[in-house]
Design a protein around this motif. Structure first.
Motif, PDB file in Angstrom:
ATOM      1  N   MET A   1       0.819  -1.308   0.035  1.00 12.49           N
ATOM      2  CA  MET A   1       0.028  -0.152   0.094  1.00 12.49           C
ATOM      3  C   MET A   1       0.844   1.296  -0.032  1.00 12.49           C
ATOM      4  N   THR A   2       0.472   2.065  -0.999  1.00 13.52           N
ATOM      5  CA  THR A   2       1.644   3.289  -1.203  1.00 13.52           C
ATOM      6  C   THR A   2       0.620   4.423  -0.110  1.00 13.52           C
ATOM      7  N   THR A   3       1.386   5.087   0.591  1.00 11.41           N
ATOM      8  CA  THR A   3       1.160   6.273   1.447  1.00 11.41           C
ATOM      9  C   THR A   3       1.780   7.508   0.932  1.00 11.41           C
ATOM     10  N   TYR A   4       1.153   8.593   1.021  1.00 13.26           N
ATOM     11  CA  TYR A   4       1.757  10.026   0.624  1.00 13.26           C
ATOM     12  C   TYR A   4       1.911  10.709   1.880  1.00 13.26           C
ATOM     13  N   SER A   5       2.915  11.463   2.240  1.00 13.12           N
ATOM     14  CA  SER A   5       3.115  12.456   3.383  1.00 13.12           C
ATOM     15  C   SER A   5       2.844  14.014   2.849  1.00 13.12           C
ATOM     16  N   ALA A   6       1.681  14.444   3.091  1.00 11.72           N
ATOM     17  CA  ALA A   6       1.464  15.953   2.602  1.00 11.72           C
ATOM     18  C   ALA A   6       2.517  16.762   3.012  1.00 11.72           C
ATOM     19  N   ASP A   7       2.897  17.826   2.229  1.00  9.82           N
ATOM     20  CA  ASP A   7       3.701  18.802   2.367  1.00  9.82           C
ATOM     21  C   ASP A   7       2.913  20.231   2.832  1.00  9.82           C
ATOM     22  N   PRO A   8       2.831  20.605   3.899  1.00  6.97           N
ATOM     23  CA  PRO A   8       1.870  21.662   4.217  1.00  6.97           C
ATOM     24  C   PRO A   8       2.103  23.026   3.442  1.00  6.97           C
ATOM     25  N   ASN A   9       3.223  23.196   2.998  1.00 10.21           N
ATOM     26  CA  ASN A   9       3.526  24.211   2.340  1.00 10.21           C
ATOM     27  C   ASN A   9       3.162  23.976   0.659  1.00 10.21           C
ATOM     28  N   LEU A  10       2.771  22.998   0.145  1.00 10.56           N
ATOM     29  CA  LEU A  10       2.528  22.898  -1.291  1.00 10.56           C
ATOM     30  C   LEU A  10       1.244  22.019  -1.551  1.00 10.56           C
ATOM     31  N   ASP A  11       0.773  21.335  -0.471  1.00 13.31           N
ATOM     32  CA  ASP A  11      -0.464  20.406  -0.697  1.00 13.31           C
ATOM     33  C   ASP A  11      -1.756  20.969  -0.065  1.00 13.31           C
ATOM     34  N   LEU A  12      -2.619  20.531  -0.594  1.00  6.51           N
ATOM     35  CA  LEU A  12      -4.045  20.774   0.151  1.00  6.51           C
ATOM     36  C   LEU A  12      -4.462  19.352   0.473  1.00  6.51           C
ATOM     37  N   VAL A  13      -5.109  18.993   1.493  1.00  8.34           N
ATOM     38  CA  VAL A  13      -5.756  17.880   1.978  1.00  8.34           C
ATOM     39  C   VAL A  13      -7.091  17.726   2.572  1.00  8.34           C
ATOM     40  N   LEU A  14      -8.015  17.129   2.032  1.00  5.78           N
ATOM     41  CA  LEU A  14      -9.264  16.935   2.632  1.00  5.78           C
ATOM     42  C   LEU A  14      -9.431  15.133   2.996  1.00  5.78           C
ATOM     43  N   GLU A  15      -9.704  15.092   4.326  1.00  6.07           N
ATOM     44  CA  GLU A  15      -9.774  14.008   4.931  1.00  6.07           C
ATOM     45  C   GLU A  15     -11.125  14.005   5.874  1.00  6.07           C
ATOM     46  N   ARG A  16     -11.708  12.816   5.449  1.00  2.00           N
ATOM     47  CA  ARG A  16     -13.044  12.515   6.219  1.00  2.00           C
ATOM     48  C   ARG A  16     -13.234  10.942   6.367  1.00  2.00           C
ATOM     49  N   THR A  17     -14.232  10.753   7.124  1.00  2.00           N
ATOM     50  CA  THR A  17     -14.564   9.438   7.169  1.00  2.00           C
ATOM     51  C   THR A  17     -16.124   9.369   6.768  1.00  2.00           C
ATOM     52  N   VAL A  18     -16.595   8.531   5.971  1.00  2.00           N
ATOM     53  CA  VAL A  18     -17.697   8.631   5.270  1.00  2.00           C
ATOM     54  C   VAL A  18     -18.361   6.961   5.590  1.00  2.00           C
ATOM     55  N   ASP A  19     -19.612   7.030   5.568  1.00  2.00           N
ATOM     56  CA  ASP A  19     -20.376   5.752   6.058  1.00  2.00           C
ATOM     57  C   ASP A  19     -20.665   4.863   4.693  1.00  2.00           C
ATOM     58  N   VAL A  20     -19.679   4.645   4.078  1.00  2.00           N
ATOM     59  CA  VAL A  20     -19.939   3.476   3.128  1.00  2.00           C
ATOM     60  C   VAL A  20     -18.680   2.854   2.840  1.00  2.00           C
ATOM     61  N   ALA A  21     -18.771   1.518   2.292  1.00  2.00           N
ATOM     62  CA  ALA A  21     -17.473   0.566   2.444  1.00  2.00           C
ATOM     63  C   ALA A  21     -16.543   1.162   1.328  1.00  2.00           C
ATOM     64  N   PRO A  22     -15.265   1.011   1.913  1.00  2.00           N
ATOM     65  CA  PRO A  22     -14.155   1.206   0.915  1.00  2.00           C
ATOM     66  C   PRO A  22     -14.480   0.779  -0.686  1.00  2.00           C
ATOM     67  N   GLU A  23     -14.822  -0.285  -0.745  1.00  2.00           N
ATOM     68  CA  GLU A  23     -15.001  -0.967  -2.063  1.00  2.00           C
ATOM     69  C   GLU A  23     -16.096  -0.101  -2.889  1.00  2.00           C
ATOM     70  N   LEU A  24     -17.040   0.483  -2.318  1.00  2.00           N
ATOM     71  CA  LEU A  24     -18.103   1.233  -3.077  1.00  2.00           C
ATOM     72  C   LEU A  24     -17.306   2.650  -3.329  1.00  2.00           C
ATOM     73  N   VAL A  25     -16.663   3.123  -2.445  1.00  2.00           N
ATOM     74  CA  VAL A  25     -16.075   4.418  -2.660  1.00  2.00           C
ATOM     75  C   VAL A  25     -14.846   4.209  -3.925  1.00  2.00           C
ATOM     76  N   TRP A  26     -14.438   3.158  -3.988  1.00  2.00           N
ATOM     77  CA  TRP A  26     -13.387   2.849  -4.934  1.00  2.00           C
ATOM     78  C   TRP A  26     -14.341   2.656  -6.324  1.00  2.00           C
ATOM     79  N   LYS A  27     -15.235   1.921  -6.435  1.00  2.00           N
ATOM     80  CA  LYS A  27     -16.148   1.856  -7.530  1.00  2.00           C
ATOM     81  C   LYS A  27     -16.454   3.129  -8.004  1.00  2.00           C
ATOM     82  N   ALA A  28     -16.820   4.111  -7.157  1.00  2.00           N
ATOM     83  CA  ALA A  28     -17.501   5.491  -7.509  1.00  2.00           C
ATOM     84  C   ALA A  28     -16.356   6.124  -8.163  1.00  2.00           C
ATOM     85  N   TRP A  29     -15.033   5.973  -7.526  1.00  2.00           N
ATOM     86  CA  TRP A  29     -13.880   6.483  -8.179  1.00  2.00           C
ATOM     87  C   TRP A  29     -13.502   5.939  -9.525  1.00  2.00           C
ATOM     88  N   THR A  30     -13.848   4.882  -9.870  1.00  2.00           N
ATOM     89  CA  THR A  30     -13.199   4.036 -10.943  1.00  2.00           C
ATOM     90  C   THR A  30     -13.838   3.543 -11.944  1.00  2.00           C
TER      91      THR A  30
END
Length: 160
Positions: A1-30
């Motif tokens: 699994m690849t992870t990325y550490s955001a640079d606060p000087n260069l990157d914007l981050v949106l982080e939330r927990t949502v009430d749907v399974a990861p497989e469904l989020v993946w399907k919606a994105w792909t």
């Protein structure tokens, strides 16, 4: 699994927990037919999506303003880790071909999803070349826009 550490000087981050399974989020994105249902915050819309889900594949969308003006977005998939991480960029076209952006600024998006109880911890990071591009993206409403699109993604995923 690849992870990325955001640079606060260069990157914007949106982080939330949502009430749907990861497989469904993946399907919606792909799945292009699903992406057009949620990808652009209303009242804007996404009128088309071409996605070749492999490194070097195209990730092209067309967004339409409420006034009917269309904005093509041409990009390249960089990384695909099923049900976990999708990375794409507007700095490259399909086949990793460098491209010049006419307006705006190129950025790379890292979308990371992971199980969180019965839902999904969702992290979207926009990586920028410099602080001025980060500032411009923030002023365009990255957090609000990507947050609204995530709400729409959740609505679509709950219907699957």
């Amino acid at each position: 699994m690849t992870t990325y550490s955001a640079d606060p000087n260069l990157d914007l981050v949106l982080e939330r927990t949502v009430d749907v399974a990861p497989e469904l989020v993946w399907k919606a994105w792909t799945t292009p037919e699903l992406i057009v249902q949620w990808f652009t915050p209303k009242p804007w819309s996404t009128t088309s999506c071409e996605l070749d889900l492999r490194p070097g594949g195209k990730f092209n969308t067309v967004m339409r303003s409420p006034e009917g003006q269309e904005f093509p977005n041409v990009g390249c998939v960089l990384l695909v880790e099923e049900n976990s991480t999708l990375v794409f960029t507007s700095a490259l076209g399909a086949g990793f071909r460098p491209q010049v952006t006419e307006d705006g600024f190129p950025f790379t998006a890292v979308v990371h999803i992971e199980p969180a109880g019965t839902g999904t911890k969702y992290t979207a990071t926009a990586i920028h070349a410099d602080a001025s591009a980060k500032k411009a993206h923030a002023e365009m409403g990255f957090i609000e826009g990507w947050g609204a699109a995530l709400d729409q993604l959740v609505e679509v995923a709950k219907r699957l």
